[in-house]
Write a protein that holds these residues in place. Sequence first.
Motif, short mmCIF file in Angstrom:
data_model
loop_
_atom_site.label_atom_id
_atom_site.label_comp_id
_atom_site.label_asym_id
_atom_site.label_seq_id
_atom_site.Cartn_x
_atom_site.Cartn_y
_atom_site.Cartn_z
N UNK A 1 -33.46 -12.09 55.79
CA UNK A 1 -32.73 -12.16 54.53
C UNK A 1 -33.12 -13.43 53.77
N UNK A 2 -33.16 -14.55 54.48
CA UNK A 2 -33.57 -15.80 53.84
C UNK A 2 -35.02 -15.72 53.36
N UNK A 3 -35.89 -15.10 54.15
CA UNK A 3 -37.30 -14.98 53.78
C UNK A 3 -37.45 -14.16 52.49
N UNK A 4 -36.74 -13.05 52.41
CA UNK A 4 -36.80 -12.22 51.20
C UNK A 4 -36.22 -12.99 50.02
N UNK A 5 -35.07 -13.62 50.23
CA UNK A 5 -34.39 -14.34 49.14
C UNK A 5 -35.26 -15.46 48.57
N UNK A 6 -35.95 -16.16 49.44
CA UNK A 6 -36.78 -17.28 48.96
C UNK A 6 -38.14 -16.81 48.44
N UNK B 1 -25.07 -24.58 48.47
CA UNK B 1 -24.06 -23.68 47.93
C UNK B 1 -23.18 -23.07 49.03
N UNK B 2 -23.45 -23.44 50.29
CA UNK B 2 -22.67 -22.91 51.40
C UNK B 2 -23.22 -21.63 51.99
N UNK B 3 -24.41 -21.24 51.58
CA UNK B 3 -25.04 -20.02 52.10
C UNK B 3 -25.95 -20.43 53.24
N UNK B 4 -25.41 -20.36 54.45
CA UNK B 4 -26.13 -20.79 55.64
C UNK B 4 -26.30 -19.61 56.59
N UNK B 5 -27.15 -19.81 57.58
CA UNK B 5 -27.35 -18.76 58.59
C UNK B 5 -26.04 -18.45 59.30
N UNK B 6 -25.24 -19.45 59.55
CA UNK B 6 -23.96 -19.24 60.24
C UNK B 6 -23.02 -18.40 59.39
N UNK B 7 -22.96 -18.68 58.08
CA UNK B 7 -22.09 -17.93 57.18
C UNK B 7 -22.54 -16.47 57.10
N UNK B 8 -23.85 -16.24 56.97
CA UNK B 8 -24.36 -14.87 56.89
C UNK B 8 -24.11 -14.13 58.19
N UNK C 1 -39.30 -14.62 42.56
CA UNK C 1 -39.68 -15.57 41.52
C UNK C 1 -38.60 -15.68 40.45
N UNK C 2 -37.89 -14.59 40.17
CA UNK C 2 -36.78 -14.64 39.22
C UNK C 2 -35.51 -14.99 39.98
N UNK C 3 -34.73 -15.91 39.43
CA UNK C 3 -33.49 -16.35 40.07
C UNK C 3 -33.76 -16.93 41.46
N UNK C 4 -34.84 -17.66 41.57
CA UNK C 4 -35.25 -18.24 42.84
C UNK C 4 -34.31 -19.37 43.28
N UNK C 5 -34.02 -19.39 44.56
CA UNK C 5 -33.34 -20.52 45.20
C UNK C 5 -34.08 -20.82 46.50
N UNK C 6 -34.22 -22.07 46.81
CA UNK C 6 -34.81 -22.45 48.10
C UNK C 6 -33.71 -22.35 49.16
N UNK C 7 -34.12 -22.41 50.39
CA UNK C 7 -33.15 -22.40 51.48
C UNK C 7 -32.23 -23.62 51.40
N UNK D 1 -31.33 -25.19 48.64
CA UNK D 1 -30.38 -24.95 47.55
C UNK D 1 -29.28 -24.00 47.99
N UNK D 2 -29.63 -22.98 48.75
CA UNK D 2 -28.61 -22.05 49.26
C UNK D 2 -27.66 -22.78 50.19
N UNK D 3 -28.19 -23.61 51.07
CA UNK D 3 -27.33 -24.37 51.98
C UNK D 3 -26.35 -25.24 51.21
#
Length: 152
Positions: A16-21, A36-43, A24-30, A32-34
């Motif tokens: 999921x992180x690989x696809x998300x990163x 925002x509170x979007x971590x592997x543990x949360x997912x 190119x549109x609405x890109x966030x790095x890992x 940046x997601x962290x």
Amino acid sequence: MSATLRLATPDDVDVLFDIRTSVTQNHLSRQQMHALGITAEVLTEAINSAPCAWVAEWHDQPAGFAMVDLQEGELFALFVRPALEGNGLGTLLLQRAEQVLFEHHAVIHLTTDGDPAMRANALYRKAGWVCTAQLDARDVRFEKHRPVGAGR
């Protein structure tokens, strides 16, 4: 079409992180997601608590995913690898997310970049979503109502 859809498992979190990163549109790095509170543990916790994420595969390879927040009635994420856009994967994922959300809510929503050039905005509008609010300088809220006659 050689697309399949399956429920995501905790083993898919890195995918999921690989696809998300990869987008190119609405890109966030890992990172940046962290922030925002979007971590592997949360997912992982979300995936373990309810059927809330799906992986679209193209020729047996993970190509996109969608994730919902069942409690909030929100489409939280929908991303497709850029090289595989235009193959119907976004539509497939969106239909599944809507189906599940409408089992719990009469009105569902999402937040996204409001730039009209964003491919996602065209996808949502084509599927009947309506932009209902400008949330800040960039983001907008889309909503969709459960179709009449479609019970819970």
